[in-house]
Design an enzyme around this catalytic site. Structure first.
Site, mmCIF file in Angstrom:
data_model
loop_
_atom_site.group_PDB
_atom_site.id
_atom_site.type_symbol
_atom_site.label_atom_id
_atom_site.label_comp_id
_atom_site.label_asym_id
_atom_site.label_seq_id
_atom_site.Cartn_x
_atom_site.Cartn_y
_atom_site.Cartn_z
ATOM 1 N N ASP A 143 0.850 -1.192 0.000
ATOM 2 C CA ASP A 143 0.000 0.000 0.000
ATOM 3 C C ASP A 143 0.884 1.240 0.000
ATOM 4 O O ASP A 143 1.169 1.812 1.051
ATOM 5 C CB ASP A 143 -0.912 -0.040 1.239
ATOM 6 C CG ASP A 143 -1.789 1.189 1.337
ATOM 7 O OD1 ASP A 143 -1.822 1.984 0.382
ATOM 8 O OD2 ASP A 143 -2.443 1.352 2.380
ATOM 9 N N LYS B 296 0.116 3.749 -2.134
ATOM 10 C CA LYS B 296 -0.758 4.814 -2.665
ATOM 11 C C LYS B 296 0.021 5.666 -3.674
ATOM 12 O O LYS B 296 0.153 6.883 -3.546
ATOM 13 C CB LYS B 296 -1.320 5.682 -1.538
ATOM 14 C CG LYS B 296 -2.231 4.919 -0.604
ATOM 15 C CD LYS B 296 -2.931 5.790 0.393
ATOM 16 C CE LYS B 296 -3.873 4.992 1.273
ATOM 17 N NZ LYS B 296 -3.192 4.072 2.229
ATOM 18 N N ASP C 30 2.524 9.588 -8.463
ATOM 19 C CA ASP C 30 3.568 10.466 -9.026
ATOM 20 C C ASP C 30 3.451 10.486 -10.555
ATOM 21 O O ASP C 30 2.506 9.939 -11.126
ATOM 22 C CB ASP C 30 4.943 9.964 -8.565
ATOM 23 C CG ASP C 30 5.921 11.115 -8.346
ATOM 24 O OD1 ASP C 30 6.029 11.975 -9.243
ATOM 25 O OD2 ASP C 30 6.574 11.145 -7.290
HETATM 26 O O1 O7M Z 1 -8.299 -0.831 10.343
HETATM 27 P P1 O7M Z 1 -7.467 0.433 10.415
HETATM 28 O O2 O7M Z 1 -8.295 1.670 10.405
HETATM 29 O O3 O7M Z 1 -6.457 0.403 11.514
HETATM 30 O O4 O7M Z 1 -6.552 0.432 9.109
HETATM 31 C C1 O7M Z 1 -7.044 0.638 7.840
HETATM 32 C C2 O7M Z 1 -5.936 0.454 6.828
HETATM 33 O O5 O7M Z 1 -6.451 0.753 5.546
HETATM 34 C C3 O7M Z 1 -4.748 1.371 7.034
HETATM 35 O O6 O7M Z 1 -3.595 0.685 6.558
HETATM 36 C C4 O7M Z 1 -5.031 2.553 6.143
HETATM 37 O O7 O7M Z 1 -3.858 3.172 5.703
HETATM 38 C C5 O7M Z 1 -5.755 1.864 4.985
HETATM 39 N N1 O7M Z 1 -6.733 2.699 4.251
HETATM 40 C C6 O7M Z 1 -7.727 3.372 4.911
HETATM 41 O O8 O7M Z 1 -7.883 3.267 6.127
HETATM 42 N N2 O7M Z 1 -8.565 4.183 4.192
HETATM 43 C C7 O7M Z 1 -8.493 4.325 2.858
HETATM 44 O O9 O7M Z 1 -9.281 5.038 2.271
HETATM 45 C C8 O7M Z 1 -7.527 3.600 2.165
HETATM 46 C C9 O7M Z 1 -6.691 2.743 2.866
HETATM 47 C C10 O7M Z 1 -5.896 1.871 2.092
HETATM 48 O O10 O7M Z 1 -5.620 0.736 2.352
HETATM 49 O O11 O7M Z 1 -5.566 2.367 0.917
HETATM 50 C C11 O7M Z 1 -5.207 1.545 -0.054
#
Ligand code: O7M
EC number: 4.1.1.23
Length: 216
Positions: A62, A64, A67
């Site tokens: 992940d 994200k 770029d």
């Molecule tokens: O269960 P949590 O809230 O502790 O974690 C959620 C995980 O999903 C955490 O790694 C976040 O960075 C990710 N995430 C989100 O919470 N919201 C988003 O919109 C997108 C992500 C994600 O995984 O993006 C790919």
């Protein structure tokens, strides 16, 4: 892609040692984990390689990625070389940037997930107005995998309608962020769960409780 128990564990822990401690206890019930900046910035991409080797699970990185195409290609290349199976890519940067990740993933036999709308309140500020267009762009590009929010099920449903039943949709935001696992799985193929499991005093019990609460 078959995700065991429809749960992807977000390994947002600060050390590989901690990630291994958690996985030693949970890996029987999981086959897919998500590793992002918290672990990789602390321990390097070796953490991805190590978790992959140790547990043979699917690793979604992940990062994200957001770029220009030339830089995205380098990021994707390094990620797949480290052993990742998939890479999460932002859609808002546009088709050329996402295409660069898709092409690099394909070269390595890997996949990408296109991030449409995010789960946190701030997503309403800039991302929400374009998130459905991002999903449409993904469909046009032939992308199979998507990420959408479990915290706004009306929006997740719309994303599902755009990408179609055959696409694979994973959804973060259950538990601490307020989303409900079973309700989310009405639209998503799998949920991403982090803190509700790894911060619990008994992560095994936390994972089992979520598994028990969903219809598999
Ligand atoms: O269960 P949590 O809230 O502790 O974690 C959620 C995980 O999903 C955490 O790694 C976040 O960075 C990710 N995430 C989100 O919470 N919201 C988003 O919109 C997108 C992500 C994600 O995984 O993006 C790919």
């Amino acid at each position: 892609m078959e995700v065991k128990n429809k749960i992807i564990l977000a390994l947002d822990v600060p050390t590989t040692r901690k990630a291994i401690e958690i996985m030693d206890n949970l890996s029987d019930n999981l086959n897919t984990v998500k590793i992002g900046y918290p672990l990789v910035l602390a321990e390097g991409l070796e953490s991805v390689t190590r978790i992959k080797e140790e547990y043979g699970c699917r690793v979604i990185c992940d990062f994200k990625v957001a770029d220009i195409p030339a830089t995205n290609e380098k990021i994707a290349d390094a990620t797949f070389k480290a052993g990742a199976d998939a890479l999460i890519v932002h859609g808002f940067v546009g088709e050329d940037s996402a295409a660069s990740c898709l092409e690099t993933a394909t070269k390595h036999g890997g996949e990408i997930f296109l991030l449409t709308e995010m789960s946190h309140p701030g997503a309403a500020q800039f991302l929400q107005p374009v998130s459905m267009d991002i999903a449409r762009m993904g469909v046009k590009m032939g992308i199979h995998n998507y990420v959408g929010p479990s915290t706004r099920l009306d929006r997740l449903k719309k994303i599902r309608n755009i990408i179609g039943e055959d696409s694979f949709l994973i959804s973060p935001g259950v538990g601490v962020q307020g989303g409900d696992p079973q309700d989310t799985l009405e639209f998503a193929n799998a949920i991403i769960v982090g803190r509700s499991i790894y911060l619990d005093n008994d992560p095994v019990n936390a994972l089992n409780s979520i598994i028990d609460s969903i219809e598999l």
